[in-house]
Design a protein around this motif. Structure first.
Motif, mmCIF file in Angstrom:
data_model
loop_
_atom_site.group_PDB
_atom_site.id
_atom_site.type_symbol
_atom_site.label_atom_id
_atom_site.label_comp_id
_atom_site.label_asym_id
_atom_site.label_seq_id
_atom_site.Cartn_x
_atom_site.Cartn_y
_atom_site.Cartn_z
ATOM 1 N N GLN A 1 174.512 87.040 117.815
ATOM 2 C CA GLN A 1 173.296 87.760 118.134
ATOM 3 C C GLN A 1 172.289 86.795 118.750
ATOM 4 O OE1 GLN A 1 173.203 90.929 117.844
ATOM 5 N NE2 GLN A 1 171.059 91.480 118.159
ATOM 6 N N VAL A 2 171.584 87.243 119.770
ATOM 7 C CA VAL A 2 170.582 86.427 120.452
ATOM 8 C C VAL A 2 169.252 87.166 120.392
ATOM 9 C CG1 VAL A 2 169.879 85.440 122.649
ATOM 10 C CG2 VAL A 2 172.303 85.425 121.997
ATOM 11 N N GLN A 3 168.215 86.456 120.004
ATOM 12 C CA GLN A 3 166.878 87.019 120.033
ATOM 13 C C GLN A 3 166.056 86.324 121.098
ATOM 14 O OE1 GLN A 3 165.567 86.667 115.916
ATOM 15 N NE2 GLN A 3 166.101 88.806 115.562
ATOM 16 N N LEU A 4 165.297 87.118 121.847
ATOM 17 C CA LEU A 4 164.489 86.600 122.943
ATOM 18 C C LEU A 4 163.023 86.924 122.691
ATOM 19 C CD1 LEU A 4 166.743 87.915 125.859
ATOM 20 C CD2 LEU A 4 166.765 85.628 124.839
ATOM 21 N N VAL A 5 162.165 85.934 122.863
ATOM 22 C CA VAL A 5 160.733 86.129 122.647
ATOM 23 C C VAL A 5 159.984 85.616 123.869
ATOM 24 C CG1 VAL A 5 158.745 85.603 121.215
ATOM 25 C CG2 VAL A 5 161.012 85.888 120.161
ATOM 26 N N GLU A 6 159.290 86.532 124.546
ATOM 27 C CA GLU A 6 158.517 86.174 125.721
ATOM 28 C C GLU A 6 157.078 85.816 125.336
ATOM 29 O OE1 GLU A 6 161.055 89.835 127.038
ATOM 30 O OE2 GLU A 6 159.890 89.185 125.291
ATOM 31 N N SER A 7 156.457 85.000 126.171
ATOM 32 C CA SER A 7 155.045 84.665 126.010
ATOM 33 C C SER A 7 154.517 84.211 127.360
ATOM 34 C CB SER A 7 154.847 83.587 124.945
ATOM 35 O OG SER A 7 155.523 82.397 125.317
ATOM 36 N N GLY A 8 153.197 84.050 127.426
ATOM 37 C CA GLY A 8 152.591 83.520 128.641
ATOM 38 C C GLY A 8 151.915 84.550 129.514
ATOM 39 N N GLY A 9 152.040 85.818 129.176
ATOM 40 C CA GLY A 9 151.377 86.840 129.964
ATOM 41 C C GLY A 9 149.874 86.812 129.766
ATOM 42 N N TYR A 21 157.221 82.393 129.581
ATOM 43 C CA TYR A 21 158.212 81.668 128.798
ATOM 44 C C TYR A 21 159.089 82.668 128.053
ATOM 45 C CZ TYR A 21 154.737 77.944 129.335
ATOM 46 O OH TYR A 21 153.845 77.028 129.840
ATOM 47 N N CYS A 22 160.349 82.327 127.900
ATOM 48 C CA CYS A 22 161.259 83.135 127.095
ATOM 49 C C CYS A 22 162.063 82.172 126.220
ATOM 50 C CB CYS A 22 162.190 83.948 127.974
ATOM 51 S SG CYS A 22 163.478 84.825 127.051
ATOM 52 N N VAL A 79 163.774 79.814 129.064
ATOM 53 C CA VAL A 79 163.774 80.130 130.489
ATOM 54 C C VAL A 79 162.330 80.423 130.892
ATOM 55 C CG1 VAL A 79 164.265 82.587 130.123
ATOM 56 C CG2 VAL A 79 164.831 81.525 132.304
ATOM 57 N N TYR A 80 161.982 80.029 132.104
ATOM 58 C CA TYR A 80 160.611 80.127 132.586
ATOM 59 C C TYR A 80 160.559 81.000 133.834
ATOM 60 C CZ TYR A 80 160.575 75.794 129.860
ATOM 61 O OH TYR A 80 160.735 74.853 128.877
ATOM 62 N N LEU A 81 159.382 81.569 134.062
ATOM 63 C CA LEU A 81 159.124 82.247 135.324
ATOM 64 C C LEU A 81 157.738 81.808 135.793
ATOM 65 C CD1 LEU A 81 160.261 84.289 137.393
ATOM 66 C CD2 LEU A 81 158.860 86.035 136.246
ATOM 67 N N ARG A 82 157.731 80.988 136.820
ATOM 68 C CA ARG A 82 156.472 80.558 137.409
ATOM 69 C C ARG A 82 156.098 81.579 138.481
ATOM 70 N NH1 ARG A 82 151.816 77.728 136.537
ATOM 71 N NH2 ARG A 82 150.902 77.085 138.541
ATOM 72 N N THR A 102 177.947 89.023 132.902
ATOM 73 C CA THR A 102 177.559 89.268 134.287
ATOM 74 C C THR A 102 176.109 89.700 134.367
ATOM 75 O OG1 THR A 102 177.870 90.709 136.212
ATOM 76 C CG2 THR A 102 178.502 91.602 134.078
ATOM 77 N N MET A 103 175.420 89.259 135.411
ATOM 78 C CA MET A 103 174.020 89.652 135.605
ATOM 79 C C MET A 103 173.890 91.116 135.999
ATOM 80 S SD MET A 103 172.198 86.387 137.407
ATOM 81 C CE MET A 103 172.495 84.720 136.866
ATOM 82 N N ALA A 104 175.012 91.797 136.207
ATOM 83 C CA ALA A 104 174.942 93.226 136.491
ATOM 84 C C ALA A 104 174.664 94.040 135.239
ATOM 85 C CB ALA A 104 176.249 93.692 137.121
ATOM 86 N N SER A 105 174.833 93.416 134.066
ATOM 87 C CA SER A 105 174.618 94.135 132.809
ATOM 88 C C SER A 105 174.191 93.148 131.744
ATOM 89 C CB SER A 105 175.906 94.833 132.374
ATOM 90 O OG SER A 105 175.722 95.469 131.120
ATOM 91 N N TYR A 106 172.996 93.363 131.187
ATOM 92 C CA TYR A 106 172.434 92.423 130.227
ATOM 93 C C TYR A 106 172.647 92.920 128.801
ATOM 94 C CZ TYR A 106 170.387 89.686 133.936
ATOM 95 O OH TYR A 106 170.234 88.875 135.031
ATOM 96 N N ASP A 107 172.915 91.975 127.915
ATOM 97 C CA ASP A 107 173.254 92.297 126.523
ATOM 98 C C ASP A 107 172.052 92.254 125.592
ATOM 99 O OD1 ASP A 107 175.884 90.220 127.439
ATOM 100 O OD2 ASP A 107 176.187 92.346 127.003
ATOM 101 N N TYR A 108 171.071 91.430 125.893
ATOM 102 C CA TYR A 108 169.927 91.235 124.998
ATOM 103 C C TYR A 108 168.633 91.296 125.805
ATOM 104 C CZ TYR A 108 173.750 89.252 122.271
ATOM 105 O OH TYR A 108 174.948 89.054 121.632
ATOM 106 N N TRP A 109 167.605 91.833 125.148
ATOM 107 C CA TRP A 109 166.293 91.986 125.779
ATOM 108 C C TRP A 109 165.207 91.534 124.820
ATOM 109 C CZ3 TRP A 109 165.774 93.798 130.778
ATOM 110 C CH2 TRP A 109 166.931 94.323 131.361
ATOM 111 N N GLY A 110 164.141 90.959 125.406
ATOM 112 C CA GLY A 110 162.968 90.639 124.614
ATOM 113 C C GLY A 110 162.040 91.837 124.519
ATOM 114 N N GLN A 111 160.915 91.623 123.853
ATOM 115 C CA GLN A 111 159.966 92.715 123.631
ATOM 116 C C GLN A 111 158.976 92.866 124.782
ATOM 117 O OE1 GLN A 111 159.533 89.688 122.513
ATOM 118 N NE2 GLN A 111 157.383 89.295 123.009
ATOM 119 N N GLY A 112 158.908 91.889 125.655
ATOM 120 C CA GLY A 112 158.049 91.975 126.822
ATOM 121 C C GLY A 112 156.716 91.281 126.651
#
Length: 119
Positions: A1-9, A21-22, A79-82, A102-112
């Motif tokens: 299981q992978v958990q993703l947490v975004e920040s920086g907005g 940031y993720c 992972v970053y997005l500048r 594959t990038m055509a289908s993602y398995d895990y998503w953050g909360q945004g």
């Protein structure tokens, strides 16, 4: 299981910059392809940028090419997005996503994380 947490907005003026940031949990981050997506009010979620496992391959939506840069640090599981030269049309909730296959289908998503660009 992978958990993703975004920040920086946040709130920024037209022409400004932000760095998103993720942070990913787990010990297999370097085996994941990663991507950023966004969803504006009343619109469908759309692809923004993607990056391969080693960071050597990147992809961008035409609307952000030349303004946004995706990168990753496998040692920090991040992972970053500048985002530069931001426009009101970039206003959206930005989501980080991860996939094993594959990038055509993602398995895990953050909360945004919310990005608002004022004119």
């Amino acid at each position: 299981q992978v958990q993703l947490v975004e920040s920086g907005g946040g709130l920024v003026q037209t022409g400004g910059s932000l760095r998103l940031y993720c942070a990913a949990s787990g010990r297999s981050f370097s085996r994941l392809d990663m991507g950023w997506f966004r969803q504006a009010p009343g619109k469908e979620r759309e692809f923004v940028a993607g990056i391969g496992r080693s960071g050597g391959t990147t992809y961008y939506a035409d609307s952000v090419k030349g303004r946004f840069t995706i990168s990753r640090d496998n040692g920090k599981n991040t992972v970053y997005l500048r985002m530069n030269s931001l426009e009101p049309e970039d206003t959206a909730v930005y989501y980080c996503a991860a996939t094993w296959v594959t990038m055509a289908s993602y398995d895990y998503w953050g909360q945004g994380t919310q990005v608002i660009v004022s004119s």
